[in-house]
Write a protein that holds these residues in place. Sequence first.
Motif, PDB file in Angstrom:
ATOM      1  N   THR A  17       0.833  -1.194   0.000  1.00  0.00           N
ATOM      2  CA  THR A  17       0.000   0.000   0.000  1.00  0.00           C
ATOM      3  C   THR A  17       0.867   1.243   0.000  1.00  0.00           C
ATOM      4  O   THR A  17       1.894   1.291   0.682  1.00  0.00           O
ATOM      5  CB  THR A  17      -0.955   0.034   1.211  1.00  0.00           C
ATOM      6  N   SER A  18       0.477   2.192  -0.804  1.00  0.00           N
ATOM      7  CA  SER A  18       1.192   3.480  -0.861  1.00  0.00           C
ATOM      8  C   SER A  18       0.185   4.521  -1.329  1.00  0.00           C
ATOM      9  O   SER A  18       0.107   4.817  -2.519  1.00  0.00           O
ATOM     10  CB  SER A  18       2.385   3.377  -1.837  1.00  0.00           C
ATOM     11  N   PRO A  19      -0.622   5.043  -0.398  1.00  0.00           N
ATOM     12  CA  PRO A  19      -1.712   5.961  -0.755  1.00  0.00           C
ATOM     13  C   PRO A  19      -1.216   7.144  -1.567  1.00  0.00           C
ATOM     14  O   PRO A  19      -0.053   7.544  -1.408  1.00  0.00           O
ATOM     15  CB  PRO A  19      -2.258   6.416   0.607  1.00  0.00           C
ATOM     16  N   PRO A  20      -2.027   7.712  -2.475  1.00  0.00           N
ATOM     17  CA  PRO A  20      -3.436   7.369  -2.657  1.00  0.00           C
ATOM     18  C   PRO A  20      -3.683   6.329  -3.751  1.00  0.00           C
ATOM     19  O   PRO A  20      -4.767   5.787  -3.831  1.00  0.00           O
ATOM     20  CB  PRO A  20      -4.047   8.718  -3.076  1.00  0.00           C
ATOM     21  N   VAL A  21      -2.679   6.026  -4.579  1.00  0.00           N
ATOM     22  CA  VAL A  21      -2.970   5.134  -5.712  1.00  0.00           C
ATOM     23  C   VAL A  21      -1.977   3.987  -5.825  1.00  0.00           C
ATOM     24  O   VAL A  21      -1.846   3.369  -6.875  1.00  0.00           O
ATOM     25  CB  VAL A  21      -3.026   5.925  -7.034  1.00  0.00           C
ATOM     26  N   ASN A  22      -1.241   3.723  -4.720  1.00  0.00           N
ATOM     27  CA  ASN A  22      -0.242   2.635  -4.734  1.00  0.00           C
ATOM     28  C   ASN A  22       0.768   2.807  -5.869  1.00  0.00           C
ATOM     29  O   ASN A  22       1.155   1.844  -6.531  1.00  0.00           O
ATOM     30  CB  ASN A  22      -0.917   1.266  -4.849  1.00  0.00           C
TER      31      ASN A  22
END
Length: 686
Positions: A17-22
Amino acid sequence: MHVDRTVQQRVAIIRFTSPPVNALSIANGLVAGLAAEIDQVNALENIDAIVLAGSAGTFSAGADIKEFDHDRSRLDVSRALFERVAASRYPVVAAIDGTCLGGGFELALACTWRVGTASARIGLPEVTLGLLPGGGGTQRLPRLIEPGAALDLMLTGTILDADKAARVGILDAIIAGDVIAGAIEWLQTSGAQPHREVSATSKIAAAVHARGDVRGVAQRAILACVEAAGTLPLAEGLAIEARLFDGLLDSPESLARRYAFAARRIAARPPLGVDGIAHPLQSVLILGAGTMGIGIATAMINAGIDTQLFDPLDGALDRGQRTIASTLEREVTKQRLSANERDVRLARLGMVTDLEAARPADLYIEAVFEDLSVKKDVFETLDRLAPEGALLASNTSTLNLDVIAGFTKRPADVVGLHFFSPANIMPLLEVVRGAKTSPATVATAMAFAKRIRKQGVVSGVCDGFIGNRMFEEYLRQSYFLLEEGALPQQIDQALERWGMAMGPCRVLDLAGQDIGWSVRKRRALEQPDRPYSRIPDMLCEMGRFGQKCGAGFYRYSNGRTAEPDPEIDALIVAHSAAIGVTRRAISEEEIVERCIYALINEGARILDEGIAYRPSDIDVVYLDGYGFPADRGGPMYEADRVGLPAVVSRMRAFAQLRQGWAWQPAPLLLELIEQRGNFSALNASA
Ligand code: T1G
């Protein structure tokens, strides 16, 4: 950023996961974290397979675009990850929810298999950034699916939904429910074998040959990469792809397109200091079933908004209903919309003949005749009928929003929503902020623009807002050029060769010469000192209103194709003589500079007056509303590329060519030159 692993039924599940769009960021360690995780799992025993999944309904939007302007070599880190996955000891399944784009898709292509939920959106949009898939996409996709389909995806940047991705062979299965659980079950029940190369290399080579030449630096590089995929081993093809990708990173086209990518997202936010809180809008009532009202209603139901369309005139609503239904039917015919979705959208649309009996709405959009007295009636009625807190919007393109707001007792709730025709197609939406429009109304309108998949740009109130006000100066120059020696087809060809989607004479023929005529008549009264060419008025006085009546600057014998008309050429030549202008040969370079610098100059005035908040907002207006070439980033971006001193110097040279026509450089241009600044610096400070 977070990478974690669990094991279920001998399947290692790696989630990232790596907000906002990975985005596969190198800077935040995501790519390295994933590579380390793959290595660690490959060192385990008692594992049968690996499931790789994103989070929050997204697989990955690809490499982190914002990192391209830093150290170039870092993309090799991503490539190393993809090759680790491809060489994994255990088979890897990409479990795809939501977007799986660019490097995100290339990560999935390096996996053994790919499964996705119905929300999956898969594609290689790098070409829209002036780049190519630089993480193995040009080598793996043509080996996985039909090479022609692979080329289509890479050359256009098209994004496929899950159903289409499964049909072309990208997805091995569509998963109902939780994508990870579904992937594990698929692994245990499908008996799937690793893919063989679907397309023998000769098929790849044939697909490239069949494509012939393509326009665009990135497109030609993509063809070269796929050609390598058809003739070389994978490792050699990957090396060629990496080299050609790196060569595109500094191309003017990619720099302009990456600038525009960021500019659109910055423009979509409410301006600095306008810190209102947006509130959701669930239902819309559109007043006026003319061309714009019908287009806006279509855009609304396409975006899932409960919509009512009001018109008191007999037949108008029937015509509107038929037009909207046939528009959606065409989408079904082109297999871009299912019949079921068509019916769902049409069910969202209600026709209203009696405003008093209409259901209350959160947003009212007036799209009636461009006449202030008509707008007055409409807004006085809305002021009486609309529930408290509803937004009252005008689609006006030329009238003063502050005057319109004055017809109500709630000017804070009044905003301009200037759609561009056809409103269901054109992405641009000028959100016009009146003097009394509240920050909450602006924020709500901007959030709504994003919801209906429009590119919102905030404009202040002036005649023509941002886009049309600049376009007026662009047209003015094109008409002067006609008087001084050019002909319509020469002007259009010069600007279309430069990259404009359509030249000015064809644009106004298409839009309708009478629209410009009524605006010029009004302006001639309001601004009698502004020089105008009589040529477009002469067309209108002859009833040549453009394509819709078979004749404008051009003749349209088949109703569509613009054919130069000797009658008009003769009229233009005679007019030059009548006004005492000696015609001269005019170069393509002068045509382009006079018209494009007119945009730049008026854009500088608009910035100076605070009508636009940033130069990049102006660029977004021109890229998404006026067919400005994407490879050139927008008029203000182009001004920085040319250099402001050069722009002003050429403007002054042109002013000498035509006595009595003073083309004054905007004060902001002169200030920036004096300060050795440019528009890019203004963007940074906005
Ligand atoms: N990198 C960095 N930031 C990104 C990003 C990306 N790829 N995509 C989106 N963002 C940011 C965006 O700037 C905004 O942040 C926020 O996410 C929401 O975006 C090696 C070289 C995914 C369909 O071209 O199409 O992989 O600016 O407002 O409307 O071959 O974003 O507000 O702070 O657009 O829901 C290829 C680009 C990269 C996809 C979501 N990938 N992104 O749309 O949200 S190149 C792309 C999109 C590559 C490999 C190559 C859309 C979206 P902020 P948003 P959205």
